[in-house]
Structures are given as C-alpha cells and as structure tokens.
Scaffold this motif. Structure first.
Motif, PDB file in Angstrom:
ATOM      1  N   CYS A   6      -7.099  -9.896  -6.806  1.00  0.00           N
ATOM      2  CA  CYS A   6      -7.699  -8.820  -7.074  1.00  0.00           C
ATOM      3  C   CYS A   6      -6.621  -7.732  -7.332  1.00  0.00           C
ATOM      4  O   CYS A   6      -5.908  -7.535  -6.177  1.00  0.00           O
ATOM      5  CB  CYS A   6      -8.899  -8.366  -6.154  1.00  0.00           C
ATOM      6  SG  CYS A   6      -9.837  -7.013  -6.614  1.00  0.00           S
ATOM      7  N   ASP A   9      -9.610  -2.398  -5.821  1.00  0.00           N
ATOM      8  CA  ASP A   9     -11.156  -2.944  -5.219  1.00  0.00           C
ATOM      9  C   ASP A   9     -12.276  -2.818  -6.387  1.00  0.00           C
ATOM     10  O   ASP A   9     -12.203  -1.984  -7.261  1.00  0.00           O
ATOM     11  CB  ASP A   9     -11.388  -1.733  -4.257  1.00  0.00           C
ATOM     12  CG  ASP A   9     -10.548  -1.953  -2.939  1.00  0.00           C
ATOM     13  OD1 ASP A   9     -10.103  -3.292  -2.559  1.00  0.00           O
ATOM     14  OD2 ASP A   9     -10.534  -0.934  -2.146  1.00  0.00           O
ATOM     15  N   ILE A  25     -17.463  -2.849  -0.742  1.00  0.00           N
ATOM     16  CA  ILE A  25     -16.618  -3.613  -1.774  1.00  0.00           C
ATOM     17  C   ILE A  25     -16.987  -5.101  -1.838  1.00  0.00           C
ATOM     18  O   ILE A  25     -17.031  -5.809  -0.895  1.00  0.00           O
ATOM     19  CB  ILE A  25     -15.079  -3.355  -0.849  1.00  0.00           C
ATOM     20  CG1 ILE A  25     -14.711  -1.977  -0.822  1.00  0.00           C
ATOM     21  CG2 ILE A  25     -14.012  -4.164  -1.662  1.00  0.00           C
ATOM     22  CD1 ILE A  25     -13.545  -1.520   0.046  1.00  0.00           C
ATOM     23  N   LYS A  28     -11.857  -7.157  -2.814  1.00  0.00           N
ATOM     24  CA  LYS A  28     -10.773  -6.475  -2.132  1.00  0.00           C
ATOM     25  C   LYS A  28      -9.610  -6.388  -2.906  1.00  0.00           C
ATOM     26  O   LYS A  28      -8.982  -7.705  -3.282  1.00  0.00           O
ATOM     27  CB  LYS A  28     -10.494  -6.534  -0.633  1.00  0.00           C
ATOM     28  CG  LYS A  28     -11.804  -6.256   0.169  1.00  0.00           C
ATOM     29  CD  LYS A  28     -11.761  -6.508   1.542  1.00  0.00           C
ATOM     30  CE  LYS A  28     -12.990  -5.909   2.229  1.00  0.00           C
ATOM     31  NZ  LYS A  28     -12.797  -6.224   3.607  1.00  0.00           N
ATOM     32  N   GLU A  29      -8.553  -5.418  -3.220  1.00  0.00           N
ATOM     33  CA  GLU A  29      -7.440  -5.193  -3.699  1.00  0.00           C
ATOM     34  C   GLU A  29      -6.389  -6.359  -2.858  1.00  0.00           C
ATOM     35  O   GLU A  29      -6.336  -6.261  -1.418  1.00  0.00           O
ATOM     36  CB  GLU A  29      -6.845  -3.747  -3.579  1.00  0.00           C
ATOM     37  CG  GLU A  29      -5.551  -3.500  -4.424  1.00  0.00           C
ATOM     38  CD  GLU A  29      -5.028  -2.373  -4.266  1.00  0.00           C
ATOM     39  OE1 GLU A  29      -3.934  -2.194  -4.689  1.00  0.00           O
ATOM     40  OE2 GLU A  29      -5.866  -1.518  -3.928  1.00  0.00           O
ATOM     41  N   HIS A  31      -6.570  -9.586  -2.215  1.00  0.00           N
ATOM     42  CA  HIS A  31      -7.135 -10.643  -1.817  1.00  0.00           C
ATOM     43  C   HIS A  31      -7.295 -11.673  -3.118  1.00  0.00           C
ATOM     44  O   HIS A  31      -7.440 -11.520  -4.315  1.00  0.00           O
ATOM     45  CB  HIS A  31      -8.608 -10.408  -1.237  1.00  0.00           C
ATOM     46  CG  HIS A  31      -8.630  -9.769  -0.104  1.00  0.00           C
ATOM     47  ND1 HIS A  31      -9.238 -10.027   1.043  1.00  0.00           N
ATOM     48  CD2 HIS A  31      -7.857  -8.755   0.491  1.00  0.00           C
ATOM     49  CE1 HIS A  31      -9.387  -9.428   2.128  1.00  0.00           C
ATOM     50  NE2 HIS A  31      -8.258  -8.483   1.751  1.00  0.00           N
ATOM     51  N   GLU A  48     -16.933 -10.892  -1.275  1.00  0.00           N
ATOM     52  CA  GLU A  48     -16.620 -10.626   0.263  1.00  0.00           C
ATOM     53  C   GLU A  48     -17.805 -11.234   1.185  1.00  0.00           C
ATOM     54  O   GLU A  48     -17.645 -11.609   2.281  1.00  0.00           O
ATOM     55  CB  GLU A  48     -16.002  -9.433   0.763  1.00  0.00           C
ATOM     56  CG  GLU A  48     -14.646  -9.029  -0.027  1.00  0.00           C
ATOM     57  CD  GLU A  48     -13.735  -9.754   0.811  1.00  0.00           C
ATOM     58  OE1 GLU A  48     -13.727 -10.117   1.938  1.00  0.00           O
ATOM     59  OE2 GLU A  48     -12.721 -10.334   0.039  1.00  0.00           O
TER      60      GLU A  48
END
Length: 75
Positions: A6, A9, A25, A28-29, A31, A48
C-alpha cells in the motif's frame, strides 16, 4: 496469488465524497497484502479488519487499473 504494498492509506468512504467519522483505515500505508483474481477478473484483498474488497475490476492486468496504481504497487 500476488503480493502488493500500500502506497498511501485507503480510508473507508460511504460514497465517492463522504468519509466515515471517525476515519477507518482499510489498507495502511507501507503494509503488504495478498491479492487474488476471481473468475470475472476482479482483484480481491482482505483489509485490516479481514473483510474482502475489490481493488480492481474486469482486468487481467491489475496494473492497468488507475485506482489500484494510485494506492498500491505489486511486489
């Protein structure tokens, strides 16, 4: 299955313009997520919370999808 990262977000939205409050979110940035393609060429990933989302539709090459390319990259 493919692995993606990612880039920024991804926040849950009620529609194209309205985000939920407080923000949730989904991805996630930074991940990593695994994705798979279904029989209709939709690319799916678990967020998530473990809920399935379509990240790109009707394409054999996920990198051809503009929205996907803005938020994710293949690893």
């Amino acid at each position: 299955m493919e692995l993606i990262r990612c880039k920024q977000d991804v926040v849950k939205k009620l529609n194209d313009y309205v985000e939920v409050h407080p923000p949730v979110i989904l991805f996630k940035e930074g991940h990593f997520y695994s994705i798979k393609m279904d029989i209709n060429y939709n690319w799916l990933a678990l967020d998530e919370e473990g809920k399935e989302h379509i990240l790109a539709s009707n394409t054999r090459n996920i990198q051809d999808d503009y929205w996907f390319s803005c938020h994710f990259e293949l690893c």
